[in-house]
Design a protein around this motif. Structure first.
Motif, short mmCIF file in Angstrom:
data_model
loop_
_atom_site.label_atom_id
_atom_site.label_comp_id
_atom_site.label_asym_id
_atom_site.label_seq_id
_atom_site.Cartn_x
_atom_site.Cartn_y
_atom_site.Cartn_z
N TRP A 1 0.87 -1.18 0.00
CA TRP A 1 0.00 0.00 0.00
C TRP A 1 0.91 1.23 0.00
CZ3 TRP A 1 -2.59 4.35 0.89
CH2 TRP A 1 -3.98 4.39 0.81
N GLU A 2 1.28 1.67 -1.21
CA GLU A 2 2.20 2.80 -1.34
C GLU A 2 1.42 4.11 -1.45
OE1 GLU A 2 5.98 4.41 -4.02
OE2 GLU A 2 5.14 2.41 -4.39
N VAL A 3 1.70 5.02 -0.54
CA VAL A 3 1.00 6.30 -0.51
C VAL A 3 1.49 7.21 -1.63
CG1 VAL A 3 0.60 8.39 0.84
CG2 VAL A 3 0.54 6.15 1.97
N ALA A 4 0.52 7.76 -2.39
CA ALA A 4 0.85 8.72 -3.43
C ALA A 4 0.68 10.14 -2.92
CB ALA A 4 -0.02 8.50 -4.66
N CYS A 5 -0.37 10.37 -2.13
CA CYS A 5 -0.61 11.71 -1.60
C CYS A 5 -1.54 11.64 -0.41
CB CYS A 5 -1.19 12.64 -2.68
SG CYS A 5 -2.84 12.18 -3.22
N ILE A 6 -1.54 12.73 0.35
CA ILE A 6 -2.45 12.88 1.49
C ILE A 6 -3.13 14.23 1.34
CG2 ILE A 6 -2.64 13.05 4.00
CD1 ILE A 6 -0.12 11.35 4.22
N THR A 7 -4.46 14.24 1.35
CA THR A 7 -5.21 15.48 1.22
C THR A 7 -6.04 15.71 2.48
OG1 THR A 7 -6.98 14.31 0.05
CG2 THR A 7 -5.29 15.40 -1.29
N GLU A 8 -6.17 16.98 2.84
CA GLU A 8 -6.90 17.35 4.05
C GLU A 8 -8.23 18.00 3.68
OE1 GLU A 8 -8.43 19.97 7.10
OE2 GLU A 8 -7.39 20.68 5.29
N SER A 9 -9.27 17.65 4.40
CA SER A 9 -10.57 18.27 4.19
C SER A 9 -11.37 18.20 5.48
CB SER A 9 -11.34 17.56 3.07
OG SER A 9 -12.63 18.14 2.91
N ALA A 10 -11.84 19.35 5.94
CA ALA A 10 -12.69 19.42 7.13
C ALA A 10 -12.08 18.73 8.34
CB ALA A 10 -14.07 18.84 6.83
N GLY A 11 -10.76 18.88 8.47
CA GLY A 11 -10.10 18.36 9.66
C GLY A 11 -9.76 16.90 9.64
#
Length: 382
Positions: free
Chosen positions: A165-175
């Protein structure tokens, strides 16, 4: 989409320790690993990492003492011996063994300061060029088994482990945070702990970290280090070999019994920070430099008469270094960063996991030496 209170990215020594501590405190945890825990492409594989107390800075020596209690606890929980005692010798004009001895004396750690001849009489398999610090409580960490043990402890406390499970990106929304894999899968987290090691340069700009945090993030480099296993001279008992660190002008070498990695028949020897610099771990090729191999063989011929100067195995591994060789353990919003660890973090793994859990949950803090925010505030005060 699965959702967790905490998601830890990276199942090496630091990440598995963080997952263990968080899960043991009763939190809902997922541990994501781009391949498998302690795989050969990371910094936590194999059976041989040095555990030592000798540092020129009392700060780190005191932290090793705290980490040792964590290793004892892990051994008690697992019933496994994860650190094999061998003792350590430190020497060389740059290493300054007398300064190391003063720190160990201050911290109450058993040690001896020996002349080169006294050390030669005790360890004839090594040629010493200065006085020598000996501290018997050092040893060799089985990194792979340590990761497996901490992952097992995390799972025993309810953590979920996702491999490949390779992470490509992390996005934040509403905490909250959505982690997306390179193949499009997603997982949600209220908090994220990133222990990506040599993959951090590739990920750093895709983690939804505040611009002010990224702006002050220290420059760091990823190196593809090279290590070699040299056979013991016939009749040598591997148990008689200590770990060693030898630092002189223009050269720094280290060595340790290779354990399972070396078929229990050789010493692992390497030039410290002798490998090529990479943009990130993704660019490693696993190739050994012929020039580096020759330098290490020449070193063995001159300083390690107890070894046959012909390596029977060789490997590469990753070092991820800050300019000061201090760790980065810091938090911005809901994201905690646990790397890089500058090639000497393995011995601190249980403590790094504790620091990560304290920071991520808001129940404790970490030394300012590891904090980006504190360093920026200090700089702004002048």
């Amino acid at each position: 989409m699965e959702s967790f209170e905490y998601v830890v990215v990276g199942a090496g020594l630091s990440g598995s320790a963080a997952a263990w501590h968080l899960a043991a405190r009763g939190h809902e945890v997922a541990l994501l690993e781009r391949a498998t825990p302690a795989n050969d492409a990371g910094s936590s594989h194999g059976s041989a990492r040095i555990f030592r107390y000798a540092y020129p800075d009392e700060f780190y020596t005191s932290l090793v003492q705290v980490a040792a209690a964590g290793w004892d606890e892990l051994a008690r929980l697992s019933g496994k011996q994860l650190i094999t005692p061998h003792g350590a010798v430190d020497y060389g004009s740059v290493r300054r063994p007398e300064r190391l001895a003063a720190v160990l004396e201050t911290r109450g750690i058993d040690h001896e300061l020996l002349t080169a001849k006294e050390a030669q009489d005790r360890w004839g398999q090594i040629s010493f060029d200065t006085d020598v610090l000996w501290h018997p409580s050092a040893g060799v960490i089985d990194a792979h088994e340590s990761v497996a043990t901490m992952v097992n402890q995390a799972v025993a406390h309810g953590a979920a482990v996702h491999t490949n499970w390779e992470v490509a990106c992390i996005t934040e929304s509403a905490g909250s945070y959505t982690l997306t894999s390179i193949d499009g899968r997603s997982i949600q987290a209220a908090n994220v702990v990133v222990a990506a090691g040599g993959w951090l340069p590739k990920l750093l700009g895709s983690l939804s970290l505040p611009a002010s945090f990224l702006e002050h993030f220290p420059e760091f480099e990823v190196r593809q280090e090279q290590a070699y296993h040299f056979p013991y001279v016939d009749g040598t008992d591997p148990a008689t070999w200590p770990t060693f660190i030898h630092k002189r002008e223009g050269w720094q070498a280290y060595g340790l019994p290779g354990g399972r990695d070396a078929g229990f028949r050789g010493q692992k020897v390497a030039e410290y920070n002798g490998g090529k610099i990479l943009p990130s771990a993704a660019e490693q090729d696993g190739l050994i430099s012929a020039e580096n191999r020759r330098r290490v063989i020449n070193y063995v011929e001159k300083y390690l008469p107890g070894l046959v100067p012909e390596p029977y195995a060789e490997t590469t591994c990753l070092f991820t270094n800050t300019p000061t060789e201090d760790f980065i353990i810091d938090r911005a919003d809901g994201i905690t960063i646990l790397s890089p660890c500058s090639g000497h973090g393995a011995k601190f793994a249980p403590l790094i996991g504790q620091f990560a859990a304290d920071l991520a949950t808001g129940t404790g803090t970490v030394p300012d030496q590891f904090r980006i925010a504190a360093q920026v505030a200090k700089a702004g005060a002048h």
